[in-house]
Design an enzyme around this catalytic site. Sequence first.
Site, PDB file in Angstrom:
ATOM      1  N   GLY A   1       2.608   0.719   3.671  1.00 10.56           N
ATOM      2  CA  GLY A   1       2.809  -0.659   4.097  1.00 10.56           C
ATOM      3  C   GLY A   1       2.205  -0.935   5.461  1.00 10.56           C
TER       4      GLY A   1
ATOM      5  N   HIS B   1      14.004 -15.383  11.650  1.00  8.59           N
ATOM      6  CA  HIS B   1      13.615 -15.483  13.053  1.00  8.59           C
ATOM      7  C   HIS B   1      12.120 -15.537  13.292  1.00  8.59           C
ATOM      8  CE1 HIS B   1      17.657 -13.838  14.780  1.00  8.59           C
ATOM      9  NE2 HIS B   1      17.823 -14.864  13.965  1.00  8.59           N
ATOM     10  N   ASN B   2      11.325 -15.037  12.336  1.00  9.69           N
ATOM     11  CA  ASN B   2       9.879 -14.952  12.557  1.00  9.69           C
ATOM     12  C   ASN B   2       9.066 -15.786  11.581  1.00  9.69           C
ATOM     13  OD1 ASN B   2      10.953 -11.740  12.891  1.00  9.69           O
ATOM     14  ND2 ASN B   2      10.152 -12.793  14.683  1.00  9.69           N
TER      15      ASN B   2
ATOM     16  N   CYS C   1       0.874  -1.173   0.000  1.00 13.76           N
ATOM     17  CA  CYS C   1       0.000   0.000   0.000  1.00 13.76           C
ATOM     18  C   CYS C   1       0.911   1.224   0.000  1.00 13.76           C
ATOM     19  CB  CYS C   1      -0.988  -0.014   1.170  1.00 13.76           C
ATOM     20  SG  CYS C   1      -0.295   0.192   2.823  1.00 13.76           S
ATOM     21  N   GLY C   2       0.389   2.379   0.333  1.00 16.56           N
ATOM     22  CA  GLY C   2       1.211   3.579   0.307  1.00 16.56           C
ATOM     23  C   GLY C   2       2.354   3.534   1.294  1.00 16.56           C
TER      24      GLY C   2
END
Length: 145
Positions: free
Chosen positions: A67, A97-98, A64-65
Site C-alpha cells: 500500500g 479529518h482529512n 499494491c503489496g
Amino acid sequence: MRTIVFGSDHAGFGLKNILMEHLKDRCQAVDVGTHSLDSCDYPLIAGSLAREVLNRQAMGILICGSGIGVSMAANRFSGIRAALCANEYMARMSRMHNDANVLCMGERIIGVDLAKAIADAFLATGFEGGRHQRRVDLIDSPHQP
C-alpha cells in the site's frame, strides 16, 4: 449509485477483485487495472486511478503489496488525498479529518475480512469539515507550509 475507481498492481490484483465483488451492490465500479497477475508498474496504475477520481469526482481504492508505493504515487496528484489504512479507525479518521478520496491498502499486509471492513468504514464515513477544512485547504495549497 456512487462511483468507485479501483486500481492495483499485480501484488494487489486479488484483493482488488475481492473488494470489487464485495462492493458491487453499493457502487458502480471503474477498474483502471491491472487486469492480470503479470508484473506491472504501480505508479502508472496510481496515475490512472488519480486522473479518473479527479475527472469523475469519485472515490478510489488502490492496492499494491504494501500500500505504500501506490499511496506515494497517488499523492503526487493535486486534489488527491490518498490514505494508507491498516485498520477501520484509520479509514474513518482519514475521511472525517482529512477528506481522503483514495483508500490505499496492502494485500500482503492485511487479510480479506479486515480489508472489507476498512473499505466499508472508508466509504461510510463523511468529512466533518469545520476546523478540518482549513487543514485540508493547506494540504491542497500549492504553497504548503
